[in-house]
Design a protein around this motif. Structure first.
Motif, PDB file in Angstrom:
ATOM      1  N   GLN A 483       0.850  -1.179   0.000  1.00  0.00           N
ATOM      2  CA  GLN A 483       0.000   0.000   0.000  1.00  0.00           C
ATOM      3  C   GLN A 483       0.894   1.240   0.000  1.00  0.00           C
ATOM      4  N   PRO A 484       0.465   2.327  -0.605  1.00  0.00           N
ATOM      5  CA  PRO A 484       1.330   3.509  -0.722  1.00  0.00           C
ATOM      6  C   PRO A 484       1.666   4.172   0.610  1.00  0.00           C
ATOM      7  N   ASP A 485       0.750   4.116   1.595  1.00  0.00           N
ATOM      8  CA  ASP A 485       0.953   4.872   2.832  1.00  0.00           C
ATOM      9  C   ASP A 485       1.602   4.060   3.943  1.00  0.00           C
ATOM     10  N   TRP A 486       2.183   2.913   3.622  1.00  0.00           N
ATOM     11  CA  TRP A 486       2.763   2.057   4.660  1.00  0.00           C
ATOM     12  C   TRP A 486       3.850   2.786   5.442  1.00  0.00           C
ATOM     13  N   LEU A 487       4.694   3.538   4.726  1.00  0.00           N
ATOM     14  CA  LEU A 487       5.811   4.221   5.380  1.00  0.00           C
ATOM     15  C   LEU A 487       5.316   5.360   6.262  1.00  0.00           C
ATOM     16  N   ALA A 488       4.360   6.130   5.772  1.00  0.00           N
ATOM     17  CA  ALA A 488       3.815   7.231   6.566  1.00  0.00           C
ATOM     18  C   ALA A 488       3.194   6.709   7.859  1.00  0.00           C
ATOM     19  N   THR A 489       2.567   5.538   7.787  1.00  0.00           N
ATOM     20  CA  THR A 489       1.966   4.949   8.983  1.00  0.00           C
ATOM     21  C   THR A 489       3.035   4.596  10.011  1.00  0.00           C
ATOM     22  N   LEU A 490       4.112   3.958   9.565  1.00  0.00           N
ATOM     23  CA  LEU A 490       5.183   3.594  10.488  1.00  0.00           C
ATOM     24  C   LEU A 490       5.851   4.835  11.082  1.00  0.00           C
ATOM     25  N   VAL A 491       6.113   5.818  10.241  1.00  0.00           N
ATOM     26  CA  VAL A 491       6.793   7.027  10.709  1.00  0.00           C
ATOM     27  C   VAL A 491       5.947   7.764  11.740  1.00  0.00           C
ATOM     28  N   SER A 492       4.628   7.796  11.520  1.00  0.00           N
ATOM     29  CA  SER A 492       3.756   8.522  12.446  1.00  0.00           C
ATOM     30  C   SER A 492       3.810   7.938  13.851  1.00  0.00           C
ATOM     31  N   TRP A 493       4.037   6.625  13.957  1.00  0.00           N
ATOM     32  CA  TRP A 493       4.209   6.005  15.272  1.00  0.00           C
ATOM     33  C   TRP A 493       5.624   6.216  15.799  1.00  0.00           C
ATOM     34  N   ALA A 494       6.611   6.091  14.937  1.00  0.00           N
ATOM     35  CA  ALA A 494       8.005   6.134  15.384  1.00  0.00           C
ATOM     36  C   ALA A 494       8.385   7.476  15.994  1.00  0.00           C
ATOM     37  N   VAL A 495       7.764   8.563  15.552  1.00  0.00           N
ATOM     38  CA  VAL A 495       8.146   9.886  16.063  1.00  0.00           C
ATOM     39  C   VAL A 495       7.451  10.230  17.371  1.00  0.00           C
ATOM     40  N   ARG A 496       6.543   9.379  17.836  1.00  0.00           N
ATOM     41  CA  ARG A 496       5.937   9.647  19.137  1.00  0.00           C
ATOM     42  C   ARG A 496       7.003   9.552  20.224  1.00  0.00           C
ATOM     43  N   PRO A 497       6.991  10.456  21.187  1.00  0.00           N
ATOM     44  CA  PRO A 497       8.067  10.470  22.185  1.00  0.00           C
ATOM     45  C   PRO A 497       8.121   9.237  23.069  1.00  0.00           C
ATOM     46  N   ASP A 498       7.008   8.489  23.201  1.00  0.00           N
ATOM     47  CA  ASP A 498       6.999   7.314  24.065  1.00  0.00           C
ATOM     48  C   ASP A 498       7.240   6.016  23.307  1.00  0.00           C
ATOM     49  N   VAL A 499       7.447   6.092  21.995  1.00  0.00           N
ATOM     50  CA  VAL A 499       7.570   4.893  21.162  1.00  0.00           C
ATOM     51  C   VAL A 499       9.006   4.734  20.682  1.00  0.00           C
ATOM     52  N   GLY A 500       9.493   3.497  20.726  1.00  0.00           N
ATOM     53  CA  GLY A 500      10.808   3.175  20.194  1.00  0.00           C
ATOM     54  C   GLY A 500      10.689   2.543  18.819  1.00  0.00           C
ATOM     55  N   ALA A 501      10.554   1.213  18.785  1.00  0.00           N
ATOM     56  CA  ALA A 501      10.457   0.498  17.516  1.00  0.00           C
ATOM     57  C   ALA A 501       9.003   0.311  17.104  1.00  0.00           C
ATOM     58  N   VAL A 502       8.782   0.277  15.789  1.00  0.00           N
ATOM     59  CA  VAL A 502       7.448   0.057  15.217  1.00  0.00           C
ATOM     60  C   VAL A 502       7.576  -0.992  14.122  1.00  0.00           C
ATOM     61  N   GLY A 503       6.623  -1.913  14.088  1.00  0.00           N
ATOM     62  CA  GLY A 503       6.633  -2.936  13.056  1.00  0.00           C
ATOM     63  C   GLY A 503       5.278  -3.073  12.400  1.00  0.00           C
ATOM     64  N   PRO A 504       5.246  -3.426  11.104  1.00  0.00           N
ATOM     65  CA  PRO A 504       3.983  -3.592  10.383  1.00  0.00           C
ATOM     66  C   PRO A 504       3.520  -5.043  10.392  1.00  0.00           C
ATOM     67  N   LYS A 505       2.385  -5.264   9.804  1.00  0.00           N
ATOM     68  CA  LYS A 505       1.906  -6.623   9.551  1.00  0.00           C
ATOM     69  C   LYS A 505       2.634  -7.161   8.325  1.00  0.00           C
ATOM     70  N   LEU A 506       3.203  -8.351   8.453  1.00  0.00           N
ATOM     71  CA  LEU A 506       3.862  -9.009   7.330  1.00  0.00           C
ATOM     72  C   LEU A 506       3.094 -10.273   6.985  1.00  0.00           C
ATOM     73  N   VAL A 507       2.907 -10.499   5.701  1.00  0.00           N
ATOM     74  CA  VAL A 507       2.198 -11.691   5.242  1.00  0.00           C
ATOM     75  C   VAL A 507       3.069 -12.433   4.238  1.00  0.00           C
ATOM     76  N   TYR A 508       2.857 -13.743   4.174  1.00  0.00           N
ATOM     77  CA  TYR A 508       3.531 -14.557   3.171  1.00  0.00           C
ATOM     78  C   TYR A 508       2.910 -14.279   1.792  1.00  0.00           C
ATOM     79  N   PRO A 509       3.572 -14.676   0.718  1.00  0.00           N
ATOM     80  CA  PRO A 509       2.973 -14.512  -0.614  1.00  0.00           C
ATOM     81  C   PRO A 509       1.588 -15.145  -0.728  1.00  0.00           C
ATOM     82  N   SER A 510       1.302 -16.161   0.087  1.00  0.00           N
ATOM     83  CA  SER A 510      -0.013 -16.805   0.079  1.00  0.00           C
ATOM     84  C   SER A 510      -1.083 -15.955   0.751  1.00  0.00           C
TER      85      SER A 510
END
Length: 657
Positions: A483-510
């Motif tokens: 999806q085009p906005d995947w990076l913006a979603t991760l960045v919006s969480w990562a810049v929060r002062p109480d958040v360290g690492a952020v991870g997305p949902k990963l799916v197999y090719p299936s």
């Protein structure tokens, strides 16, 4: 099986156990090294439940295994004692004293007896284990058997609860405490949320009369309430001001709301008081709960994570087993009483709490089952999209086909406020170098050559030194954004002062699930929970549908602010060149006060280890795993976001043992 005579003695000092009590098992005879051992034990229901540990000491070091948490007071562990074991210690969970634990029995079982026990759970896996054992592969066989014996499907919760429950030991583990004489007063508020029969009300009142904690009083809300019991009840009208509910209480006393028809566990008030005594800074508490259906079967256990404000905002989960000190309610004294005695009001109180919130890891409430409650609506919570810049870091070695698919996803990413650093670790194929030449044509991308053996952590650290973005996003070359906005979603969480690492949902090719956060201790170290689940799978308590706190996310796609990454020294390239470096990073971020977040609103496809392969994983990464347990042996016993009554042997969410 052979009963072994054992006793316990307290170990006075142990540098690795923090504040937990350590007990040494003293055997009448030799330690049963190399043999199967079954322990049956009990823990006080007044202690918040936690996983115990059994540690086997030998001349060459120490091996650890997790023991079930004895959630309903009784626990059982069956496992293979490692060869060469000279001493066996049991580590109690945080907050439990030696007097809160009783070892009921210790038995030595033959391999044949263990196979017989496992056959009733999974005939196919047991047959495989028996075959491996017959050809001398005892380690592989024991691993399969322990997996089979270490998990129960959630659908069999009623049977699991009965098997692991016991009567209260009022002369021993559940004896009255001297501290209760000065303990807080509990004001029980019984109210209705719909029409209740007299039988339902009597069920609630009977459960209150069985409480082992004596210092409580009863308030009934509504004129229709009829109380038949020894304890005097104070009655208020439903349209009265809420402050009447806690009138006369001290600031640290506790208000306990109960919906008519609910059953309060006999030990609930005692467990609440014991937990609250150790946390004077907490003003709000919640506990675990389940339901009982028309057939009198216990169903739908709500085994909640420790306080997770992001999860609660997105999917309120504290439920009906909630408790408040008077001081937490003072600001609401003039509200209408009926407006405060609603689950939605309780959810709002927890969501607004700025201080610590306590989770009592015991089942303290059972409510009548309502099928409609299975469709709990999910509130979509998305942080404000930030325009912070990001640097994407992609380590790679050949496999131009995978890297090209990864880059194609980046080409479609919006907004384009990022740059790309590809870290090439010795690619040789012409197709890969042709792709690099095309990449270098973009002003926002560059290729950095780093020679030497593949060391994912070192490659990422090298690229991070060159990064220009505010947020670093480490990305495997076998991932592809969906999806085009995947990076913006991760960045919006990562810049929060109480958040360290952020991870997305990963799916197999299936389309099946590969990653939705890692669970500490799963598989002995850390692993993906519900790996391989179908696209429709919502996760336990709907956790895969909303952002929520986790202990770690995978380095296959991990976002973190550069300043936070630098503050902890980046990845530990020496101890974790390939495996577990991502988990170690998240845990070190947590030590600095930064939480780790999973979000399902960013989704990527992941082939998982397509470049490196997956054979002989345990042998290839033995050093990383040893280092991990040396650093985090206590953490793998207690993932705060994965309930201790859930199994650490099953990759799908199951009950422990």
């Amino acid at each position: 099986m052979v009963e072994r005579s054992t006793s316990l003695k307290t170990v006075d000092s142990c540098q690795t156990v923090a504040n937990n009590v350590q007990l040494e098992m003293v055997f009448a005879g030799n330690v049963p090294a190399g043999q199967w051992m079954r322990l049956r034990y009990q823990t006080s229901l007044y202690c918040s439940a936690g996983r115990l540990a059994i540690r086997f000491g030998a001349d060459g070091g120490e091996v650890q295994a997790a023991l079930p948490a004895a959630f309903f007071g009784a626990g059982e562990w069956l496992g293979l004692v490692p060869q060469g074991t000279r001493r066996v210690n049991i580590i109690l969970s945080d907050g439990c004293a030696a007097t809160d634990f009783h070892l009921a029995s210790c038995e030595v079982l033959s391999f044949r007896e263990v196979v017989s026990l496992a056959r009733g759970r999974s005939a196919g896996k047991t047959l495989l284990a028996a075959g491996l054992g017959a050809v001398g592969l005892r380690g592989d066989a024991s691993g399969i058997l322990q997996d089979v014996l270490g998990a129960t499907p959630l659908e069999r919760y009623h049977e699991w609860r009965a098997l692991n429950g016991r009567d209260l030991d009022l002369a021993g583990l559940e004896a009255q405490r001297d501290s209760w004489r000065q303990g807080p007063h509990i004001r029980v508020i019984v109210h209705t949320i719909d029409e209740k029969s007299a039988e339902a009300l009597d069920t609630t009142f009977a459960s209150l009369q069985r409480q082992t904690y004596p210092n409580w009083s009863l308030t009934l809300v509504g004129a229709e309430m009829t109380h038949r019991g020894d304890r005097q009840a104070f009655r208020v009208e439903a349209d009265a001001r809420a402050g009447l509910l806690w009138e006369g209480l001290e600031a640290s006393d506790i208000v306990l709301p109960v919906v008519a028809g609910d059953v309060v566990a006999d030990y609930a008030m005692a467990a609440l008081v014991e937990f609250a005594a150790g946390r004077p800074d907490c003003s709000m508490f919640y506990a675990d709960e389940d339901s009982i259906d028309a057939r009198r079967r216990h169903v739908a256990p709500e085994l909640k994570p420790d306080w997770s404000p992001i999860f609660h905002e997105a999917r309120p989960y504290v439920g009906r087993a909630v408790y408040f000190r008077r001081r937490a309610l003072e600001a609401h004294a003039d509200r209408p009483l009926a407006a405060l005695l609603r689950p939605s009001a309780w959810n709002a109180l927890f969501a607004a709490e700025a201080g610590p919130v306590g989770h009592i890891r015991r089942l303290l409430l059972t409510k009548p089952w309502k099928p409609a409650e299975t469709g709990t609506p999910v509130i979509v919570a998305r942080p404000t999209m930030e325009r912070a810049t990001a640097t994407l870091i992609v380590p790679t070695r050949d496999r131009a086909d995978l890297l090209a698919a990864c880059l194609a996803g980046l080409e479609k990413t919006e907004p384009r406020n990022f740059d790309l650093v590809i870290v090439d670790n010795g690619s040789k194929e012409p197709a890969t170098h042709d792709l690099f030449e095309r990449v270098r044509m973009h002003s926002w991308a560059r290729v950095v050559d780093v020679a030497g053996p593949f060391n994912f952590s070192a490659l990422c650290n090298r690229a991070a030194e060159l990064a220009e973005g505010q947020v670093l996003v480490f990305l495997n070359n076998d991932t592809a954004a969906m999806q085009p906005d995947w990076l913006a979603t991760l960045v919006s969480w990562a810049v929060r002062p109480d958040v360290g690492a952020v991870g997305p949902k990963l799916v197999y090719p299936s389309g099946r699930l590969q990653h939705a956060g890692l669970v500490l201790g799963l598989g002995g170290y850390a692993a993906h929970i519900d790996n391989g689940a179908g696209p429709e799978h919502r996760g336990y308590l709907d956790r895969f549908t909303v952002p929520h706190e986790v202990s770690a996310v995978t380095g296959a796609c991990l976002a973190v602010e550069k300043g936070k990454f630098d503050a902890i020294g980046g990845f530990d390239a020496k101890r974790y060149p390939i495996e577990l470096g991502d988990v170690d990073l998240c845990l070190r971020l947590r030590q600095r006060g930064w939480k780790t977040v999973f979000t399902p609103y960013a989704v990527l496809k992941h082939h998982e280890s397509a470049t490196r392969g997956r054979s002989n994983v345990a042998k290839r990464y033995a050093k990383e795993r040893r280092h991990f347990l040396e650093s985090w042996k206590d953490a793998v016993l207690d993932d705060p976001f994965f309930h201790p009554a859930l199994s650490l042997t099953a990759r799908r969410t199951r009950l422990d043992h």
